[in-house]
Design an enzyme around this catalytic site. Sequence first.
Site, PDB file in Angstrom:
ATOM      1  CB  SER A 176       6.909  -8.666   6.258  1.00 25.23           C
ATOM      2  OG  SER A 176       5.896  -8.345   7.197  1.00 25.23           O
TER       3      SER A 176
ATOM      4  CB  SER B  18      11.934 -15.834   7.097  1.00 25.39           C
ATOM      5  OG  SER B  18      10.619 -15.278   7.074  1.00 25.39           O
ATOM      6  CE  LYS B  19       8.165 -12.766   4.648  1.00 24.37           C
ATOM      7  NZ  LYS B  19       7.957 -12.717   3.211  1.00 24.37           N
TER       8      LYS B  19
ATOM      9  CE1 TYR C 216       5.660 -14.047   6.910  1.00 24.94           C
ATOM     10  CE2 TYR C 216       5.779 -12.106   8.300  1.00 24.94           C
ATOM     11  CZ  TYR C 216       5.460 -12.698   7.093  1.00 24.94           C
ATOM     12  OH  TYR C 216       4.948 -11.930   6.066  1.00 24.94           O
ATOM     13  CB  ALA C 217       9.961 -11.444  12.664  1.00 26.32           C
TER      14      ALA C 217
ATOM     15  CB  ILE D 290      -1.782  -7.036   1.996  1.00 24.60           C
ATOM     16  CG1 ILE D 290      -0.565  -6.096   2.127  1.00 24.60           C
ATOM     17  CG2 ILE D 290      -2.435  -6.937   0.615  1.00 24.60           C
ATOM     18  CD1 ILE D 290      -0.842  -4.615   1.914  1.00 24.60           C
TER      19      ILE D 290
ATOM     20  CG  ASN E 283       4.715 -12.442  -3.671  1.00 19.96           C
ATOM     21  OD1 ASN E 283       4.510 -11.563  -2.838  1.00 19.96           O
ATOM     22  ND2 ASN E 283       3.795 -13.353  -4.016  1.00 19.96           N
TER      23      ASN E 283
HETATM   24  P1  NAD Z   1      -1.270 -15.796  -0.098  1.00 16.96           P
HETATM   25  O1  NAD Z   1      -1.294 -16.967   0.813  1.00 16.96           O
HETATM   26  O2  NAD Z   1      -2.566 -15.170  -0.503  1.00 16.96           O
HETATM   27  O3  NAD Z   1      -0.432 -16.137  -1.411  1.00 16.96           O
HETATM   28  C1  NAD Z   1       0.815 -16.807  -1.332  1.00 16.96           C
HETATM   29  C2  NAD Z   1       0.958 -17.756  -2.499  1.00 16.96           C
HETATM   30  O4  NAD Z   1       2.262 -18.375  -2.380  1.00 16.96           O
HETATM   31  C3  NAD Z   1      -0.080 -18.896  -2.506  1.00 16.96           C
HETATM   32  O5  NAD Z   1      -0.669 -19.022  -3.786  1.00 16.96           O
HETATM   33  C4  NAD Z   1       0.734 -20.142  -2.142  1.00 16.96           C
HETATM   34  O6  NAD Z   1       0.267 -21.331  -2.787  1.00 16.96           O
HETATM   35  C5  NAD Z   1       2.119 -19.761  -2.635  1.00 16.96           C
HETATM   36  N1  NAD Z   1       3.159 -20.510  -1.947  1.00 16.96           N
HETATM   37  C6  NAD Z   1       3.277 -20.731  -0.608  1.00 16.96           C
HETATM   38  N2  NAD Z   1       4.338 -21.510  -0.359  1.00 16.96           N
HETATM   39  C7  NAD Z   1       4.912 -21.787  -1.557  1.00 16.96           C
HETATM   40  C8  NAD Z   1       6.027 -22.570  -1.953  1.00 16.96           C
HETATM   41  N3  NAD Z   1       6.760 -23.238  -1.055  1.00 16.96           N
HETATM   42  N4  NAD Z   1       6.327 -22.637  -3.261  1.00 16.96           N
HETATM   43  C9  NAD Z   1       5.565 -21.991  -4.177  1.00 16.96           C
HETATM   44  N5  NAD Z   1       4.490 -21.257  -3.867  1.00 16.96           N
HETATM   45  C10 NAD Z   1       4.165 -21.164  -2.560  1.00 16.96           C
HETATM   46  O7  NAD Z   1      -0.353 -14.715   0.666  1.00 16.96           O
HETATM   47  P2  NAD Z   1       0.139 -13.218   0.327  1.00 16.96           P
HETATM   48  O8  NAD Z   1      -0.321 -12.384   1.471  1.00 16.96           O
HETATM   49  O9  NAD Z   1      -0.162 -12.817  -1.052  1.00 16.96           O
HETATM   50  O10 NAD Z   1       1.716 -13.427   0.537  1.00 16.96           O
HETATM   51  C11 NAD Z   1       2.683 -13.115  -0.424  1.00 16.96           C
HETATM   52  C12 NAD Z   1       3.917 -12.585   0.280  1.00 16.96           C
HETATM   53  O11 NAD Z   1       3.592 -11.373   0.950  1.00 16.96           O
HETATM   54  C13 NAD Z   1       4.518 -13.503   1.341  1.00 16.96           C
HETATM   55  O12 NAD Z   1       5.923 -13.520   1.191  1.00 16.96           O
HETATM   56  C14 NAD Z   1       4.133 -12.838   2.638  1.00 16.96           C
HETATM   57  O13 NAD Z   1       5.034 -13.109   3.683  1.00 16.96           O
HETATM   58  C15 NAD Z   1       4.158 -11.396   2.233  1.00 16.96           C
HETATM   59  N6  NAD Z   1       3.419 -10.478   3.092  1.00 16.96           N
HETATM   60  C16 NAD Z   1       2.061 -10.591   3.204  1.00 16.96           C
HETATM   61  C17 NAD Z   1       1.389  -9.707   4.029  1.00 16.96           C
HETATM   62  C18 NAD Z   1      -0.106  -9.777   4.224  1.00 16.96           C
HETATM   63  O14 NAD Z   1      -0.633  -9.134   5.127  1.00 16.96           O
HETATM   64  N7  NAD Z   1      -0.828 -10.510   3.383  1.00 16.96           N
HETATM   65  C19 NAD Z   1       2.109  -8.708   4.730  1.00 16.96           C
HETATM   66  C20 NAD Z   1       3.485  -8.629   4.578  1.00 16.96           C
HETATM   67  C21 NAD Z   1       4.132  -9.523   3.753  1.00 16.96           C
END
Ligand code: NAD
Length: 267
Positions: free
Chosen positions: A148, A166-167, A163-164, A196, A96
Amino acid sequence: MADANGQGRVQGKVAFVTGAGSGIGRAAAVRLAQEGAKVTLVDKKEDRVAEVQKQIEQAGGEAIPAEADISKPEDIESAVRKTVDAWGRLDIVFANAGINGTLTPIEDMAPEDWSTTLDINLKGTFLTVKYAVPELKKNGGSIVITSSINGNRVFSNFGMSAYATSKAGQVAFMQMAALELAQFGIRVNAICPGAISTKIDQNTERKPELKEITIPVKFPEGDQPLEDGPGKPEQVANLVLFLASDESSHITGTPIYIDGAESLIRG
Ligand code: NAD
């Protein structure tokens, strides 16, 4: 929650959650623990998961921290080893952790910025799965990857080319892995969230050049029609729990959208 016999939906399973210190990863770790899983909380900074561990333990669950940068093979390998040393098995992997990275026009994107996003989001997913597979093969299991709507249904978030990409790559990888690992009883699925409410904006760098390529495609209002706003990490955690549990035992190789119809209006 546990049923009348004290059994949760992932009772006795061992889960490995990356990005467990915040947002979606944190909510999923807590939810899986509530339903009886022992959880390894993986994040790049161990202090980020201390609070999550405390929350799980105070509710009667079990969790251990593992500091790892998912883009570093040695970090992920040792986090998987730590999990198996602690609990003797691995059943659920939630790949994640991810970043938005640098948002900028393609011509202004530094090659290093492209690489950072791809290294964490895509290579990090590959590494998480790679080092987990030998353990998952022993008893079968479930892998869930956070992709995503971006890169799959939505291509209108300017500056998000890395980003896109990678997703989208994560979904292709998920499908390759699902077929390759099916014979071992390992299911692999992806979740595709829309917006989110998390701390992901802290991992986002918007360059001023973005205004040069942005064209007005955004709805002024109403672009998240179902609930009139972004989703909550806890709503995503329920989907992760479903995909991790035997309730989804015939589902593999599938991206599942969780976005309150956002991608249908913005795709
Ligand atoms: P967030 O920033 O709240 O949490 C992400 C966590 O990942 C953080 O605790 C960070 O320290 C950790 N992290 C980042 N890089 C890291 C690394 N290299 N090694 C280990 N840990 C690492 O973000 P989130 O929104 O909870 O994101 C989680 C996933 O959800 C991501 O893959 C993101 O792309 C995806 N996502 C988020 C959203 C959104 O709107 N929040 C939408 C679609 C997808």
